[in-house]
Design an enzyme around this catalytic site. Structure first.
Site, mmCIF file in Angstrom:
data_model
loop_
_atom_site.group_PDB
_atom_site.id
_atom_site.type_symbol
_atom_site.label_atom_id
_atom_site.label_comp_id
_atom_site.label_asym_id
_atom_site.label_seq_id
_atom_site.Cartn_x
_atom_site.Cartn_y
_atom_site.Cartn_z
ATOM 1 N N VAL A 144 40.203 26.575 50.962
ATOM 2 C CA VAL A 144 38.924 26.720 50.290
ATOM 3 C C VAL A 144 39.148 27.540 49.027
ATOM 4 O O VAL A 144 39.671 28.648 49.107
ATOM 5 C CB VAL A 144 37.893 27.445 51.191
ATOM 6 C CG1 VAL A 144 36.588 27.633 50.441
ATOM 7 C CG2 VAL A 144 37.674 26.648 52.462
ATOM 8 N N ALA A 148 38.207 35.546 42.157
ATOM 9 C CA ALA A 148 38.415 36.970 42.370
ATOM 10 C C ALA A 148 37.090 37.708 42.513
ATOM 11 O O ALA A 148 36.979 38.647 43.281
ATOM 12 C CB ALA A 148 39.222 37.548 41.211
ATOM 13 N N ASP A 253 39.504 40.128 28.662
ATOM 14 C CA ASP A 253 40.163 39.156 29.540
ATOM 15 C C ASP A 253 40.252 37.780 28.882
ATOM 16 O O ASP A 253 39.905 36.763 29.493
ATOM 17 C CB ASP A 253 39.421 39.060 30.875
ATOM 18 C CG ASP A 253 40.324 38.571 32.012
ATOM 19 O OD1 ASP A 253 41.560 38.599 31.849
ATOM 20 O OD2 ASP A 253 39.795 38.171 33.062
#
Length: 467
Positions: A144, A148, A253
């Protein structure tokens, strides 16, 4: 992205079925199916309470115990950015245990593409949630996908028919920063946030969905990108960064999975690590970002600025042109579980720039990866770089993905008999029998053909990396 084994035969069958479903057909079927049925009840998961002495928590909990209505938690309604931020701060300051007692969902919406009914916004009656179809990887049905910071679903409002990305975040992991930047700053190259709704102990963030998937998904399925594709993506990313940096916002990020394709643009997503600086230098209390794309100054934790995003973009450019993140080929992950020390000592990774990179693009990447942030150019400066503004005769005729798809369709119609039968499938299989030259000759025309319904390579918005 992580994958968690369930060990359930039933789950395997469901996952196997989902992998072969057409999301559009599923939504149409479910829409008709639930039209005459009772709305489904959302069952919040049972989670243990985490004690906290925060004063706001105690105040909210005392109101809940007394049966009084807590502001922001009585219904789903339209509101301002200030309302949404107040809602986010409130739910992040109250222990999750007490949300299980809420009689109904609550939230603040910023855009009328979401249509609540009488203060309610219920799953299956007002909005459909469908797991993203896994179009790229064959990971086996016993796994599955799990992100994060939360799972992402395809959502469709039953009244407006608007399709959105819906990110689910457990309330104990939710932070106001998950919505602050997207709510406060609007730009065409930043995924728009439509609103936040609390169901049980899970926060649902509704946002603009990318039809073409993420850059990472394209790289993993179709290999390195051609230089004109990289130019197209980079210009859109730099426009978004230029806007953010003008507001003193550090994304923190920048990487392929956080750049998402729309039909006529690319947008930045996942602002959970973003901060708005109050000084010229941001002094972090923790390490923020994905280490393989981190700049040397971020790793040192002694202060950095918006220039850290520029370095991360440079590392992302290497990934786009080679199909592999910087450092990984020379320092395999199996032998180097962390790259922090390598980046600290050896950055920038100029050796990883593609061998067939044009001189102009090489110059741009080297400038973005400048070790000294004071010598690193700003996003606005890079937008003017000659590598991103080639002569007209060197530019492809298409100015958007939609026009590219139309041009490609006409070309394929004329040369249909000359094309191998498996051209569409082979562009996604990553066959080792193909030469690198042929892989790089493919363009976004074929890889993103499903945007116009021509091929079945990319289906719908990005998967779990969408954020």
């Amino acid at each position: 992205m992580e994958y968690m084994s369930t060990g359930s035969d039933e789950k395997e069958e469901i996952d196997l079925l989902i992998n072969h479903l057409n999301v559009s057909e599923v939504l149409d079927i479910m829409e008709n199916l639930y039209a005459s049925e009772e709305p489904a009840v959302y069952e919040p998961s049972l989670m243990t309470m985490c004690p906290d002495s925060n004063q706001n928590k105690e105040h909210s909990e005392s109101l809940l115990r007394s049966g009084q209505e807590v502001p922001w938690l009585s219904s789903v309604r339209y509101g301002t950015v200030e309302d949404l931020l107040a809602f986010a701060n409130h739910i992040s300051n109250t222990t999750k245990h007490f949300y299980r007692c809420r009689p109904q969902e609550s939230g603040i919406l910023l855009n009328m593409v979401i249509s609540p009914q009488n203060g309610r916004y219920q799953i299956d009656s007002d909005v459909l949630l469908v797991p993203w179809k896994l179009t790229y990887r064959s990971i086996g049905s016993g796994f599955v996908p799990r992100g994060a910071f939360g799972k992402v679903y395809l959502a469709q409002d039953m009244k407006t028919k608007k399709r959105m990305a819906c990110k689910l975040i457990p309330v104990d992991q939710f932070k106001p920063s998950d919505v602050e930047i997207q709510a406060c700053f609007r730009h065409e190259n930043i995924a728009e946030l439509y609103g936040a709704v609390l169901w049980g102990d899970t926060v649902h963030l509704f946002m603009e969905a990318g039809e073409g998937g993420s850059v990472l998904e394209k790289l993993e399925s179709c290999g390195p990108m051609r230089e004109f594709e990289i130019i197209w993506v980079t210009k859109h990313v730099l426009k978004g960064l230029d806007f953010l940096h003008s507001k003193k916002v550090i994304h923190h990020d920048i990487k392929p999975s956080n750049i998402v394709f729309m039909s006529t643009k690319a947008v930045l997503v996942d602002f959970g690590l973003s901060v708005q600086m109050t000084e010229d230098v941001y002094l972090p209390k923790d390490l923020r970002g994905t280490e393989i794309y981190m700049s040397p100054e971020v790793i040192l934790c002694r202060g950095h600025s918006t220039k850290a995003d520029i370095y991360s973009l440079g590392a992302t450019l290497i990934h786009m042109q080679t199909g592999t993140p910087p450092w990984v080929k020379r320092y395999p992950r199996s032998a180097y579980p962390s790259y922090l020390y390598i980046i600290h000592k050896q950055a920038p990774p100029l050796e990883d720039i593609a061998g067939d990179c044009s001189p102009g693009m090489r110059e741009l990447i080297e400038a973005a990866l400048e070790r000294n942030p004071n010598h690193r150019p700003k996003a606005a400066d890079l937008l003017k770089h000659e590598a991103l503004n080639p002569p007209r005769e060197d530019q492809p005729r298409c100015q958007s993905l939609d026009s590219a798809l139309f041009d490609r369709k006409r070309l394929l119609s004329r040369k249909e008999l000359e094309l191998p039968e498996n051209i569409a499938d082979s562009s996604c299989t990553g066959s080792t029998e193909e030469s690198e030259v042929l892989r790089r000759q493919r363009s976004l025309y074929i890889d993103l053909g499903a945007l116009a319904g021509y091929f079945n390579i990319v289906r719908g918005p990005p998967t779990l990396e969408y954020g």
